[in-house]
Scaffold this active site. Structure first.
Site, PDB file in Angstrom:
ATOM      1  N   HIS A 216       1.044  -1.169  -0.125  1.00 25.72           N
ATOM      2  CA  HIS A 216       0.026   0.234  -0.317  1.00 25.72           C
ATOM      3  C   HIS A 216       0.183   1.463  -0.071  1.00 25.72           C
ATOM      4  CE1 HIS A 216      -3.566  -2.304   0.444  1.00 25.72           C
ATOM      5  NE2 HIS A 216      -3.136  -2.781   1.383  1.00 25.72           N
ATOM      6  N   HIS A 244       0.297  -5.077   6.320  1.00 29.05           N
ATOM      7  CA  HIS A 244       0.374  -6.215   7.435  1.00 29.05           C
ATOM      8  C   HIS A 244       2.236  -6.076   7.333  1.00 29.05           C
ATOM      9  CE1 HIS A 244      -3.779  -7.505   6.002  1.00 29.05           C
ATOM     10  NE2 HIS A 244      -3.957  -6.496   6.154  1.00 29.05           N
TER      11      HIS A 244
END
Length: 315
Positions: A216, A244
């Site tokens: 991201h 994550h």
């Protein structure tokens, strides 16, 4: 025969004493947090106990038994994939209540909403606060203050970051996004920080402002709209998830520390850049300890090992 019984009795008694001592040592506190406010942070954890969620939950419970956190903060994606349908959705049991069931985790939980929560019914996550003894999501964004000692307090600010991300308006499957008023949230944030008298100002959101991850990465909308407000009103730390992994980033000669703690269920490959102070990809949660004049952030992996620790003052 009597002598043998006496020896056996003494041996069993000694074994019981040794086991009791070992149990006491294991359960005893590992840190002295007297005069401090300590809490845990987890993010991107909602996998119904699969992937690494249960492992991390178990270590959170063990760590909480030793450190007695005052509360737990979730930086979103509380329910991966599709969020929840209602406050009676069975996912509340299979994904939350039955996973974080240890008595040491029966403290207040203060969540924010993530993009996967927005794929379901976000109001249902707010409504669950009305029937839960520990889930404390009172609104899409909210704030409170906590005293650390007689002279030092901390302001906690919880943001709803998904409505700021432009791409969600162009994708199907985010029914509640269009209902949110980001302009009003920015006005609220400015007022909260402007009027805050607390020495510590800690901000939590799902999307990172800065992230070195190739999955991201930076959230441009937050860099443009949120970061200037945090800087102007002297927030010290911004915590997030979404990527994550575990990250600690800081701009050179700038006051704000940025932490990504999104490894509560499914770690993904981590990366680093010129802002990176730490980056790792292992299942983990975070521990934060607020002393009167300093803050300590620890990353704890799913084996219970402290793999990173950072300490700073509020100035």
């Amino acid at each position: 025969m009597k002598l043998f019984k006496k020896i056996a009795y003494l041996s069993i008694s000694c074994l019981i004493v040794l086991l009791a001592f070992a149990f006491t040592v294991k359960k005893g506190k590992t840190e002295d947090y007297k005069g401090a406010l300590n809490f845990l942070i987890i993010s991107d954890w909602g996998w119904n106990g699969f992937k690494s969620q249960q492992e991390v939950a178990d270590q959170m419970a063990a760590y909480a038994e030793k450190t007695e956190p005052k509360f737990i903060i979730s930086c979103g994606d509380n329910f991966q994939v599709q969020g929840v349908a209602s406050f009676q959705d069975p996912l509340w049991i299979s994904n939350y209540e039955n996973i974080y069931k240890n008595i040491s985790l029966q403290v207040d939980w203060y969540p924010v909403l993530g993009n996967h929560d927005y794929k379901g019914n976000t109001q249902a996550e707010i409504d669950y606060s009305k029937i839960s003894r520990r889930w404390r999501l009172e609104s899409h964004y909210y704030t409170f203050a906590k005293k650390i000692n007689d002279s030092v307090s901390a302001r906690f600010i919880f943001l709803d970051t998904s409505p700021f991300v432009t791409e969600y308006y162009n994708k199907p499957g985010f029914p509640d996004i269009i209902k949110q008023d980001t302009a009003q949230q920015l006005i609220w944030l400015k007022e909260v920080l402007k009027n805050s008298k607390e020495q510590w100002k800690l901000v939590f959101g799902h999307h990172p402002i800065y992230s070195a991850s190739h999955v991201h990465g930076n959230t441009i909308e937050l860099i443009e709209k949120i970061k200037p407000i945090l800087k102007k009103y002297h927030a010290q730390v911004y915590f997030s998830g979404h990527d994550h992994d575990l990250q600690h980033l800081k701009e050179q000669n700038e006051p704000i520390d940025y932490f990504v703690t999104g490894a509560g269920g499914e770690p993904r490959p981590s990366s680093s850049n010129k802002m990176t102070l730490y980056s790792n990809s292992v299942p983990a949660f975070s521990s934060v300890i607020l002393f009167g004049d300093s803050l300590q952030v620890n990353f704890i992996n799913s084996k219970g090992v402290k793999i990173y620790s950072y300490k700073r003052s509020y100035k």
